[in-house]
Scaffold this active site. Sequence first.
Site, PDB file in Angstrom:
ATOM      1  N   ARG A  94     -29.286 -45.375  11.721  1.00 14.69           N
ATOM      2  CA  ARG A  94     -28.054 -44.933  11.034  1.00 14.69           C
ATOM      3  C   ARG A  94     -27.208 -44.215  12.066  1.00 14.69           C
ATOM      4  O   ARG A  94     -27.645 -43.208  12.636  1.00 14.69           O
ATOM      5  CB  ARG A  94     -28.396 -44.016   9.866  1.00 14.69           C
ATOM      6  CG  ARG A  94     -27.194 -43.249   9.358  1.00 14.69           C
ATOM      7  CD  ARG A  94     -27.416 -42.581   8.031  1.00 14.69           C
ATOM      8  NE  ARG A  94     -27.471 -43.573   6.976  1.00 14.69           N
ATOM      9  CZ  ARG A  94     -27.444 -43.283   5.676  1.00 14.69           C
ATOM     10  NH1 ARG A  94     -27.372 -42.028   5.279  1.00 14.69           N
ATOM     11  NH2 ARG A  94     -27.500 -44.240   4.773  1.00 14.69           N
TER      12      ARG A  94
ATOM     13  N   HIS B  51     -22.588 -51.148   5.751  1.00 20.54           N
ATOM     14  CA  HIS B  51     -23.872 -50.672   5.199  1.00 20.54           C
ATOM     15  C   HIS B  51     -24.572 -51.873   4.535  1.00 20.54           C
ATOM     16  O   HIS B  51     -24.664 -51.962   3.324  1.00 20.54           O
ATOM     17  CB  HIS B  51     -23.589 -49.566   4.178  1.00 20.54           C
ATOM     18  CG  HIS B  51     -24.778 -48.713   3.836  1.00 20.54           C
ATOM     19  ND1 HIS B  51     -26.031 -48.891   4.382  1.00 20.54           N
ATOM     20  CD2 HIS B  51     -24.892 -47.667   2.973  1.00 20.54           C
ATOM     21  CE1 HIS B  51     -26.863 -47.987   3.876  1.00 20.54           C
ATOM     22  NE2 HIS B  51     -26.207 -47.241   3.024  1.00 20.54           N
TER      23      HIS B  51
ATOM     24  N   GLN C 287     -27.457 -51.574   1.960  1.00 24.40           N
ATOM     25  CA  GLN C 287     -26.923 -51.180   0.661  1.00 24.40           C
ATOM     26  C   GLN C 287     -26.323 -52.398  -0.052  1.00 24.40           C
ATOM     27  O   GLN C 287     -26.563 -52.630  -1.240  1.00 24.40           O
ATOM     28  CB  GLN C 287     -25.838 -50.106   0.871  1.00 24.40           C
ATOM     29  CG  GLN C 287     -25.245 -49.575  -0.418  1.00 24.40           C
ATOM     30  CD  GLN C 287     -26.242 -48.725  -1.182  1.00 24.40           C
ATOM     31  OE1 GLN C 287     -26.770 -47.773  -0.658  1.00 24.40           O
ATOM     32  NE2 GLN C 287     -26.495 -49.094  -2.423  1.00 24.40           N
TER      33      GLN C 287
ATOM     34  N   ASP D  99     -17.679 -45.231  -4.568  1.00 26.34           N
ATOM     35  CA  ASP D  99     -18.389 -44.456  -3.546  1.00 26.34           C
ATOM     36  C   ASP D  99     -17.533 -43.228  -3.273  1.00 26.34           C
ATOM     37  O   ASP D  99     -16.395 -43.125  -3.745  1.00 26.34           O
ATOM     38  CB  ASP D  99     -18.559 -45.331  -2.284  1.00 26.34           C
ATOM     39  CG  ASP D  99     -19.333 -44.636  -1.163  1.00 26.34           C
ATOM     40  OD1 ASP D  99     -20.028 -43.631  -1.444  1.00 26.34           O
ATOM     41  OD2 ASP D  99     -19.226 -45.093   0.000  1.00 26.34           O
TER      42      ASP D  99
ATOM     43  N   CYS E 129     -23.401 -46.214  -4.693  1.00 29.51           N
ATOM     44  CA  CYS E 129     -24.477 -46.238  -3.692  1.00 29.51           C
ATOM     45  C   CYS E 129     -25.193 -44.899  -3.601  1.00 29.51           C
ATOM     46  O   CYS E 129     -26.323 -44.838  -3.140  1.00 29.51           O
ATOM     47  CB  CYS E 129     -23.922 -46.640  -2.340  1.00 29.51           C
ATOM     48  SG  CYS E 129     -22.614 -45.554  -1.753  1.00 29.51           S
TER      49      CYS E 129
ATOM     50  N   ARG F   6     -33.279 -49.974  -3.456  1.00 30.83           N
ATOM     51  CA  ARG F   6     -33.190 -49.951  -1.993  1.00 30.83           C
ATOM     52  C   ARG F   6     -34.544 -50.309  -1.386  1.00 30.83           C
ATOM     53  O   ARG F   6     -34.637 -51.087  -0.443  1.00 30.83           O
ATOM     54  CB  ARG F   6     -32.763 -48.551  -1.496  1.00 30.83           C
ATOM     55  CG  ARG F   6     -31.313 -48.172  -1.750  1.00 30.83           C
ATOM     56  CD  ARG F   6     -30.329 -48.979  -0.915  1.00 30.83           C
ATOM     57  NE  ARG F   6     -30.508 -48.791   0.510  1.00 30.83           N
ATOM     58  CZ  ARG F   6     -30.005 -47.791   1.232  1.00 30.83           C
ATOM     59  NH1 ARG F   6     -29.243 -46.898   0.649  1.00 30.83           N
ATOM     60  NH2 ARG F   6     -30.218 -47.705   2.536  1.00 30.83           N
TER      61      ARG F   6
HETATM   62  N1   CP Z   1     -26.848 -44.848  -0.253  1.00 39.79           N
HETATM   63  C1   CP Z   1     -27.391 -44.294   0.841  1.00 39.79           C
HETATM   64  O1   CP Z   1     -27.440 -44.895   1.918  1.00 39.79           O
HETATM   65  O2   CP Z   1     -27.895 -43.048   0.638  1.00 39.79           O
HETATM   66  P1   CP Z   1     -28.403 -42.043   1.788  1.00 39.79           P
HETATM   67  O3   CP Z   1     -27.171 -41.643   2.566  1.00 39.79           O
HETATM   68  O4   CP Z   1     -29.023 -40.897   1.065  1.00 39.79           O
HETATM   69  O5   CP Z   1     -29.376 -42.764   2.651  1.00 39.79           O
HETATM   70  N1  NVA Z   2     -19.487 -44.201   2.483  1.00 35.35           N
HETATM   71  C1  NVA Z   2     -20.565 -43.245   2.493  1.00 35.35           C
HETATM   72  C2  NVA Z   2     -21.854 -43.926   2.147  1.00 35.35           C
HETATM   73  C3  NVA Z   2     -23.050 -43.038   2.128  1.00 35.35           C
HETATM   74  C4  NVA Z   2     -24.323 -43.771   1.805  1.00 35.35           C
HETATM   75  C5  NVA Z   2     -20.646 -42.582   3.847  1.00 35.35           C
HETATM   76  O1  NVA Z   2     -20.540 -43.279   4.871  1.00 35.35           O
HETATM   77  O2  NVA Z   2     -20.809 -41.361   3.903  1.00 35.35           O
END
Ligand code: CP
Ligand code: NVA
Length: 305
Positions: A102, A129, A132, A224, A264, A292
Amino acid sequence: MQHFLSLADLTADELWNLLDLATSLKSEWKSGGNRPILANKSLALVFQKPSLRTRVSFEMGMVHLGGYALYLSPNEIKMGGRESVPDVARVLSGYVDGIMARVFEHDHILQLAEYASVPVINGLSDFNHPAQGLTDLFTILENRGKLEGLTMAYIGDGNNVTRSLMYGAALTGMNFISAAPADYQLPGSDYETGMEMRVSDSQTIDFISDPVLAVREADVIYTDVWTSMGQEAESAERLKIFPPYQLNEKLIANSKSDAIILHCLPAHRGEEITDAVADGEKSVMFQQAHNRMHAQKAILATLLQ
Ligand code: CP
Ligand code: NVA
């Protein structure tokens, strides 16, 4: 499939294979547990940002398949700071069988994939993502029994999650509507990519500003956060612009009776979604969060076995 970096890298067949595998792995897990098809396999979980779902679902997914996952927190590696991304990729490749990362800059995901000799999985970048997106298609399939011909409306900020959803919708025969303030839509280049990825000329992709129109058309309503990780300096400005895009009971009153609502997570309750909608009968967001683990097991089984 060598890596899992973007849904735009997949063919429709590869995406459907992942969805079919997720279905069978979830059903196997529900009927007593998964077979240890990843025994002795290991996965490094590299995080430059916080996470609940991605960290726990990948780790438990590996455990369920008989493998091992190693969490590496943002301060541990300081990828791109203490050590270059190519060197992190080369070093981890000698220790583990796969790398899930990430990151902020999508280029870091691309560099990991270029320099690692093991599969790399994108666990969110500022660009997309895909894990997701795969999960969300799986969740819609579970609830509606099909994807082709359904319309997904994404209400709010055109962000990393929106992009993966649009690609996934295009590749599975869905229509896609993004309702966002003009300055917060995905760029036109993404629209072009989505149009090219469609599996049928009859599929539509619309970028509009009116959330009511989008919700009316939708079989699946998605939102989101208005401020993604890394954009915190813009939060006050965004809080002024986005309220018309809040999923609340008034907006959802325009939806079809069988529409489902996804998020998400994490949710900023009271901003992009109200408690009444998040906890209402159309919401499937916790089923989605649990999925997930199952959807990602399909990615792990495909890449690491
Ligand atoms: N939706 C998602 O990726 O959640 P986290 O940021 O908690 O991993
Ligand atoms: N769009 C959000 C998604 C988190 C899972 C972010 O990038 O913070």
